[in-house]
Design a protein around this motif. Sequence first.
Motif, PDB file in Angstrom:
ATOM      1  N   LEU A 223      10.988  -9.235  -7.559  1.00 50.07           N
ATOM      2  CA  LEU A 223      12.392  -9.554  -7.787  1.00 50.07           C
ATOM      3  C   LEU A 223      12.513 -10.603  -8.879  1.00 50.07           C
ATOM      4  O   LEU A 223      11.737 -11.555  -8.914  1.00 50.07           O
ATOM      5  N   ARG A 224      13.481 -10.414  -9.757  1.00 52.13           N
ATOM      6  CA  ARG A 224      13.744 -11.427 -10.772  1.00 52.13           C
ATOM      7  C   ARG A 224      15.065 -12.136 -10.449  1.00 52.13           C
ATOM      8  O   ARG A 224      16.087 -11.492 -10.203  1.00 52.13           O
ATOM      9  N   ILE A 225      15.026 -13.471 -10.477  1.00 54.61           N
ATOM     10  CA  ILE A 225      16.212 -14.268 -10.161  1.00 54.61           C
ATOM     11  C   ILE A 225      16.922 -14.677 -11.445  1.00 54.61           C
ATOM     12  O   ILE A 225      16.291 -15.134 -12.402  1.00 54.61           O
ATOM     13  N   THR A 226      18.225 -14.520 -11.437  1.00 58.01           N
ATOM     14  CA  THR A 226      19.059 -15.095 -12.492  1.00 58.01           C
ATOM     15  C   THR A 226      19.687 -16.354 -11.920  1.00 58.01           C
ATOM     16  O   THR A 226      20.453 -16.285 -10.959  1.00 58.01           O
ATOM     17  N   SER A 244       7.353 -12.763  -5.941  1.00 58.30           N
ATOM     18  CA  SER A 244       6.259 -11.809  -5.782  1.00 58.30           C
ATOM     19  C   SER A 244       6.599 -10.763  -4.725  1.00 58.30           C
ATOM     20  O   SER A 244       7.458 -10.969  -3.866  1.00 58.30           O
ATOM     21  N   ARG A 245       5.902  -9.635  -4.791  1.00 59.25           N
ATOM     22  CA  ARG A 245       6.155  -8.562  -3.837  1.00 59.25           C
ATOM     23  C   ARG A 245       5.923  -9.023  -2.402  1.00 59.25           C
ATOM     24  O   ARG A 245       6.672  -8.663  -1.486  1.00 59.25           O
ATOM     25  N   SER A 246       4.909  -9.833  -2.191  1.00 55.39           N
ATOM     26  CA  SER A 246       4.593 -10.281  -0.830  1.00 55.39           C
ATOM     27  C   SER A 246       5.666 -11.185  -0.242  1.00 55.39           C
ATOM     28  O   SER A 246       5.770 -11.309   0.983  1.00 55.39           O
ATOM     29  N   GLU A 249      10.641  -9.524   0.600  1.00 54.83           N
ATOM     30  CA  GLU A 249      11.427  -9.223   1.805  1.00 54.83           C
ATOM     31  C   GLU A 249      11.875 -10.498   2.503  1.00 54.83           C
ATOM     32  O   GLU A 249      13.032 -10.626   2.920  1.00 54.83           O
ATOM     33  N   GLU A 250      10.956 -11.439   2.618  1.00 58.54           N
ATOM     34  CA  GLU A 250      11.308 -12.716   3.252  1.00 58.54           C
ATOM     35  C   GLU A 250      12.379 -13.443   2.450  1.00 58.54           C
ATOM     36  O   GLU A 250      13.291 -14.054   3.015  1.00 58.54           O
ATOM     37  N   PHE A 251      12.261 -13.388   1.120  1.00 55.79           N
ATOM     38  CA  PHE A 251      13.244 -14.044   0.257  1.00 55.79           C
ATOM     39  C   PHE A 251      14.637 -13.453   0.449  1.00 55.79           C
ATOM     40  O   PHE A 251      15.629 -14.189   0.574  1.00 55.79           O
ATOM     41  N   LEU A 252      14.754 -12.133   0.494  1.00 50.52           N
ATOM     42  CA  LEU A 252      16.063 -11.498   0.665  1.00 50.52           C
ATOM     43  C   LEU A 252      16.674 -11.806   2.028  1.00 50.52           C
ATOM     44  O   LEU A 252      17.890 -12.009   2.138  1.00 50.52           O
ATOM     45  N   THR A 253      15.835 -11.873   3.032  1.00 51.42           N
ATOM     46  CA  THR A 253      16.325 -12.258   4.373  1.00 51.42           C
ATOM     47  C   THR A 253      16.848 -13.677   4.353  1.00 51.42           C
ATOM     48  O   THR A 253      17.915 -13.978   4.912  1.00 51.42           O
ATOM     49  N   TRP A 254      16.088 -14.559   3.728  1.00 51.01           N
ATOM     50  CA  TRP A 254      16.513 -15.966   3.591  1.00 51.01           C
ATOM     51  C   TRP A 254      17.817 -16.070   2.820  1.00 51.01           C
ATOM     52  O   TRP A 254      18.730 -16.811   3.214  1.00 51.01           O
ATOM     53  N   LEU A 255      17.935 -15.324   1.743  1.00 53.81           N
ATOM     54  CA  LEU A 255      19.128 -15.392   0.902  1.00 53.81           C
ATOM     55  C   LEU A 255      20.346 -14.885   1.651  1.00 53.81           C
ATOM     56  O   LEU A 255      21.449 -15.448   1.544  1.00 53.81           O
ATOM     57  N   GLU A 256      20.184 -13.838   2.412  1.00 54.92           N
ATOM     58  CA  GLU A 256      21.304 -13.254   3.164  1.00 54.92           C
ATOM     59  C   GLU A 256      21.782 -14.155   4.287  1.00 54.92           C
ATOM     60  O   GLU A 256      22.971 -14.242   4.574  1.00 54.92           O
ATOM     61  N   ASN A 257      20.828 -14.850   4.912  1.00 56.80           N
ATOM     62  CA  ASN A 257      21.182 -15.680   6.066  1.00 56.80           C
ATOM     63  C   ASN A 257      21.598 -17.081   5.675  1.00 56.80           C
ATOM     64  O   ASN A 257      21.977 -17.854   6.530  1.00 56.80           O
TER      65      ASN A 257
END
Length: 257
Positions: A223-226, A244-246, A249-257
């Motif tokens: 994922l690339r962050i702007t 990173s790929r690893s 998923e954790e990053f998107l969960t964190w961002l959503e919550n």
Amino acid sequence: MKVLIIEDEMMARRNLERLLAANFPDMEIIGECGSVKESVEWLSGNPDGADLIFMDVELSDGDCFEIFRKVDVKANVVMTTAYDNYAVKAFEAGSIDYLMKPIDAAPLRRAVERCRRSVRTIDAGRLLDELVKRKESSAYKERFLVHFNDRIVPVKGDDIAFFYSEDKNNHVVTRDGAVYIIDGSLDLITEGLDPERFFRISRSCVFAKDEVRSVTKLPGGRLRITPATTVPRTFGNAPDMVVSRSRAEEFLTWLEN
């Protein structure tokens, strides 16, 4: 009055020395330590040597609580720290005071005069109990000391966009686009951050949640962050902005919550 300085940051130590010399010509600095180990050795060899100790909470090899566990501290103690989440109201009795770094002359004079008036020495057991209690109840760092030319500048956590490593230096970028050098490894910095507000997207970058403007999916699951803040040119290009790929998923969960 004989003074011992326990401080692991050289610039902070020199600032305190300068303030003491300018405001208290009767004071004599008889020792300086930068770690728990050095402090315990000095106090063990000079149990009655100091009348007043300026003691940083966080030292190079641990925190000051270890000093009180290992040696009997008889002198008056003034705590100094960059952490404002160690509440000091519990210590505003007797000889104990608390100073935020970078230290200014007015609160320093207040602390010294309070110690001069005190007829009691430190209750090390009570201090240790209260410090540990406060440490356990105040989990995250709210202010960071950064370097700007020959000055030390406090930066609030709410003003930070992200931390990053580059060319063996660690930097902090604020929401107004300023870049500062900060002491400590990213591992140590991350330990003091609220995980609800900050996420380590890679080995070299820690991002604030409110700083993420958008996220773009890349090949391979990365994922690339702007960022919301205009990235300074000194920051360089994309690598530190990629999750990173690893961790994606954790990053998107964190961002959503």
